[in-house]
Scaffold this motif. Sequence first.
Motif, mmCIF file in Angstrom:
data_model
loop_
_atom_site.group_PDB
_atom_site.id
_atom_site.type_symbol
_atom_site.label_atom_id
_atom_site.label_comp_id
_atom_site.label_asym_id
_atom_site.label_seq_id
_atom_site.Cartn_x
_atom_site.Cartn_y
_atom_site.Cartn_z
ATOM 1 N N GLU A 1 -32.906 34.781 34.471
ATOM 2 C CA GLU A 1 -31.769 35.104 33.610
ATOM 3 C C GLU A 1 -31.081 33.835 33.125
ATOM 4 N N LEU A 2 -30.947 32.839 33.988
ATOM 5 C CA LEU A 2 -30.318 31.576 33.599
ATOM 6 C C LEU A 2 -31.151 30.870 32.535
ATOM 7 N N ASP A 3 -32.467 30.848 32.711
ATOM 8 C CA ASP A 3 -33.337 30.230 31.706
ATOM 9 C C ASP A 3 -33.199 30.936 30.365
ATOM 10 N N LEU A 4 -33.128 32.252 30.386
ATOM 11 C CA LEU A 4 -32.963 33.018 29.160
ATOM 12 C C LEU A 4 -31.635 32.674 28.487
ATOM 13 N N LEU A 5 -30.565 32.609 29.257
ATOM 14 C CA LEU A 5 -29.256 32.250 28.703
ATOM 15 C C LEU A 5 -29.271 30.852 28.089
ATOM 16 N N SER B 1 -31.856 29.286 26.833
ATOM 17 C CA SER B 1 -32.635 29.349 25.593
ATOM 18 C C SER B 1 -31.807 29.941 24.455
ATOM 19 N N GLU B 2 -31.092 31.007 24.752
ATOM 20 C CA GLU B 2 -30.255 31.627 23.730
ATOM 21 C C GLU B 2 -29.124 30.694 23.305
ATOM 22 N N LEU B 3 -28.562 29.958 24.236
ATOM 23 C CA LEU B 3 -27.509 29.005 23.909
ATOM 24 C C LEU B 3 -28.043 27.893 23.001
ATOM 25 N N ASP B 4 -29.261 27.438 23.270
ATOM 26 C CA ASP B 4 -29.873 26.428 22.398
ATOM 27 C C ASP B 4 -30.038 26.957 20.976
ATOM 28 N N LEU B 5 -30.445 28.225 20.839
ATOM 29 C CA LEU B 5 -30.577 28.819 19.509
ATOM 30 C C LEU B 5 -29.228 28.889 18.805
ATOM 31 N N VAL B 6 -28.191 29.285 19.508
ATOM 32 C CA VAL B 6 -26.846 29.367 18.920
ATOM 33 C C VAL B 6 -26.379 27.978 18.485
#
Length: 128
Positions: A107-111, A113-118
Amino acid sequence: MREFESLGLKAGIWQGMLMRGTPPGRLILVHLGAPVANARVTPEGEGRWRVAAAIPAERLSDGVQTFLLYEDMAENDAPPAPAPGAIPLGRLTMVAGALLDDDLRAELDLLRSELDLVKKELRRLARD
């Protein structure tokens, strides 16, 4: 400094150092609510006690496993479960095999990755 300091796991033995003036009572290793082993305690100098507990191989499996170390004042020949009022001293968490999909690390890795996209999108918008 905490009373119990974990020294890590090596060759299936979890070791730690207990710092206090008096010898500890019975130390019990617990996994999934069930006692799995008694820990050995040896003096290491004034006010220091080395604790060693063998992790049973049959308790290891895929996923996250947590072993807890409890101290109680029962005799070593008492029933294996910690006595009421047992004091938790430390915990050892192990991750083995295939991780679960809902594992916190995933879940942390997913967050991240999403933060990098934002962040990339915000930088693009700021440039335009």
